[in-house]
Motif scaffolding. Sequence first.
Motif, PDB file in Angstrom:
ATOM      1  N   THR A 102     -51.484 -35.971  38.477  1.00  0.00           N
ATOM      2  CA  THR A 102     -51.776 -37.383  38.205  1.00  0.00           C
ATOM      3  C   THR A 102     -50.701 -38.281  38.811  1.00  0.00           C
ATOM      4  O   THR A 102     -50.980 -39.322  39.410  1.00  0.00           O
ATOM      5  N   ARG A 103     -49.468 -37.829  38.652  1.00  0.00           N
ATOM      6  CA  ARG A 103     -48.338 -38.600  39.164  1.00  0.00           C
ATOM      7  C   ARG A 103     -48.370 -38.663  40.702  1.00  0.00           C
ATOM      8  O   ARG A 103     -47.967 -39.654  41.308  1.00  0.00           O
ATOM      9  N   THR A 104     -48.872 -37.577  41.295  1.00  0.00           N
ATOM     10  CA  THR A 104     -48.967 -37.532  42.754  1.00  0.00           C
ATOM     11  C   THR A 104     -50.025 -38.523  43.249  1.00  0.00           C
ATOM     12  O   THR A 104     -49.815 -39.250  44.222  1.00  0.00           O
ATOM     13  N   PHE A 149     -39.839 -25.402  44.527  1.00  0.00           N
ATOM     14  CA  PHE A 149     -40.782 -24.758  43.607  1.00  0.00           C
ATOM     15  C   PHE A 149     -41.040 -25.566  42.345  1.00  0.00           C
ATOM     16  O   PHE A 149     -42.067 -25.394  41.701  1.00  0.00           O
ATOM     17  N   ASN A 150     -40.105 -26.465  41.966  1.00  0.00           N
ATOM     18  CA  ASN A 150     -40.284 -27.093  40.656  1.00  0.00           C
ATOM     19  C   ASN A 150     -41.328 -28.210  40.642  1.00  0.00           C
ATOM     20  O   ASN A 150     -41.934 -28.487  39.614  1.00  0.00           O
ATOM     21  N   TYR A 151     -41.488 -28.859  41.801  1.00  0.00           N
ATOM     22  CA  TYR A 151     -42.572 -29.849  41.942  1.00  0.00           C
ATOM     23  C   TYR A 151     -43.238 -29.573  43.291  1.00  0.00           C
ATOM     24  O   TYR A 151     -43.125 -30.388  44.209  1.00  0.00           O
ATOM     25  N   PRO A 152     -43.929 -28.436  43.420  1.00  0.00           N
ATOM     26  CA  PRO A 152     -44.436 -28.051  44.740  1.00  0.00           C
ATOM     27  C   PRO A 152     -45.377 -29.091  45.331  1.00  0.00           C
ATOM     28  O   PRO A 152     -45.395 -29.316  46.539  1.00  0.00           O
ATOM     29  N   GLN A 263     -35.516 -26.715  34.863  1.00  0.00           N
ATOM     30  CA  GLN A 263     -35.628 -26.455  36.309  1.00  0.00           C
ATOM     31  C   GLN A 263     -35.948 -27.754  37.057  1.00  0.00           C
ATOM     32  O   GLN A 263     -36.945 -27.846  37.763  1.00  0.00           O
ATOM     33  N   ARG A 264     -35.148 -28.760  36.846  1.00  0.00           N
ATOM     34  CA  ARG A 264     -35.350 -30.055  37.514  1.00  0.00           C
ATOM     35  C   ARG A 264     -34.019 -30.538  38.054  1.00  0.00           C
ATOM     36  O   ARG A 264     -32.986 -30.332  37.419  1.00  0.00           O
ATOM     37  N   CYS A 265     -34.072 -31.230  39.202  1.00  0.00           N
ATOM     38  CA  CYS A 265     -32.810 -31.743  39.744  1.00  0.00           C
ATOM     39  C   CYS A 265     -32.221 -32.784  38.793  1.00  0.00           C
ATOM     40  O   CYS A 265     -31.007 -32.952  38.735  1.00  0.00           O
ATOM     41  N   ASP A 421     -31.814 -38.640  32.135  1.00  0.00           N
ATOM     42  CA  ASP A 421     -31.912 -38.741  33.593  1.00  0.00           C
ATOM     43  C   ASP A 421     -33.373 -38.547  33.973  1.00  0.00           C
ATOM     44  O   ASP A 421     -34.062 -37.723  33.376  1.00  0.00           O
ATOM     45  N   GLN A 422     -33.827 -39.276  34.931  1.00  0.00           N
ATOM     46  CA  GLN A 422     -35.185 -39.079  35.418  1.00  0.00           C
ATOM     47  C   GLN A 422     -35.413 -39.849  36.701  1.00  0.00           C
ATOM     48  O   GLN A 422     -34.698 -40.775  37.016  1.00  0.00           O
ATOM     49  N   ARG A 423     -36.439 -39.414  37.398  1.00  0.00           N
ATOM     50  CA  ARG A 423     -36.799 -40.078  38.634  1.00  0.00           C
ATOM     51  C   ARG A 423     -37.890 -41.111  38.338  1.00  0.00           C
ATOM     52  O   ARG A 423     -38.647 -40.942  37.397  1.00  0.00           O
ATOM     53  N   GLY A 424     -37.954 -42.168  39.161  1.00  0.00           N
ATOM     54  CA  GLY A 424     -39.065 -43.092  39.054  1.00  0.00           C
ATOM     55  C   GLY A 424     -38.793 -44.296  38.178  1.00  0.00           C
ATOM     56  O   GLY A 424     -37.726 -44.372  37.587  1.00  0.00           O
TER      57      GLY A 424
END
Length: 466
Positions: A102-104, A149-152, A263-265, A421-424
């Motif tokens: 969905t985010r993609t 691999f974590n957000y292929p 498993q996230r940057c 922490d988060q992206r976006g």
Amino acid sequence: VVKSENNPTEVQTPIVTQDDPEKHIVIGQFEMASKDQAMKALEAAQRAYAYGQGEWSKMTLAERCTHLEAFSKDLESKTDEIADLLMWEIGKSSKDAKSEVTRTVAFIQTAIKEAKALAESESRWQEEKRILCQIRHLPVGVVLASSPFNYPLNEAYTTFIPALLMGNSVILRAPRNGATPHLPTLELFAKHFPKGTIQVLTGSGREVMGALIETGKIDAVAFIGTASSAKGEAKDAAILLPDADLEVAVESCVSGMTSFNGQRCTAIKMIWVHMSQAEKFISQLAEKIDSLKIGMPWEEGVKITPLCEDTKPGYIKELIEDALEKGAHIVNKTGGKCFKTLCALSILAPVNDKMRIWHEEQFGPVTPVAVYEDVQEAIDYVAKSQYGLQSAVFGYDEKELGKVVDALSYHVGRVNINGPDQRGPDVFPFTGRGNSALGILNATEGLKFFSVPTMVATKNDEERNV
Ligand code: G3H
């Protein structure tokens, strides 16, 4: 996908059950591309681009937006199918796998919106010192993109969609773990884009990407993953100031530590707490972590799921044993337990700089907690890091908060106040310092990065005396 008859690779799920722990279910098969096949993909991409004369590169930006809009609708219709593959191949919970798709789709919409604004600005002529000029953003050529691999899916699309919009040809190298979610999209690529415009290669990143880059014919590279040269030296930290609200801090730290099992940057990989609150915070954090559901990714409300890489449980165990030997404790009841790839999250406290967990980026379910007397210790930890993606600071005293946020801002790409922490959102720049980032990842910057502002200029009428 360039197919090889000789090099098929089975894709096994990391999910194992207690009934039959030795059994790995094969969920698919793809071909490991060879160097020769990578070269064929490059030739096809060059033919498609044809120095701006290819069918895709010749279209206007507005026309390409229309094609991407149709593509994104078709992608959305495959949400469940792609999410299912994500879940089985990398062990992401069904809920998070769906939200990755969905985010993609939402990212594509944002990128289209930004591209339309750019197209609108391209149609205008600007005048400066009697020179009239129109700026056109033309493609750079052939783009190589690679996702981890974590957000292929998401991290592939956040890099290659802006490149496609700008008229480039794209070669996407799908991750070794996380290739199958790209398979349902192949027919969509064929439907919406001219031949050679986007190609997907599976196979070893080092071999395939290395060979492509060495040709000198790749015009831009977008890479998200682990650089083999990265040695690991400190990482994303959360800092609790003496007046931090523990409920807020615990909630944010739990989400930052456990989302996709760490498993996230942007996962919180180190927590610094002031000595005055340490005992209370650690016990509240441990209690909350112990209450989370550990299980299979399809289970309702599950928070901890099997790890994607089968070598990861062993690595996490090594980090824990090393810390225990050097004086730390596992402070939560469920910590330290692993069944094959399914590992509970362990909280280690108190940690010190003699321990590997202090320095190495664990990228998995173990979180160290360090206790400080002077906040400068925590700031120094972030400042000395070879990484500099994000930090989270918890507290309310404006003066103290301002001081810490200002200091951290010179070492990381984003400081989050009273949140994880988060992206976006995707219009904000996603970047960092040190070995964390080179360039900025978001829709707007992607459009700029994958294009060259090219001017068409002329003297105005007055200057030419007409
Ligand atoms: O692994 C890095 C991801 O881009 C982080 O994204 O903060 O939304 O999980 P996220």
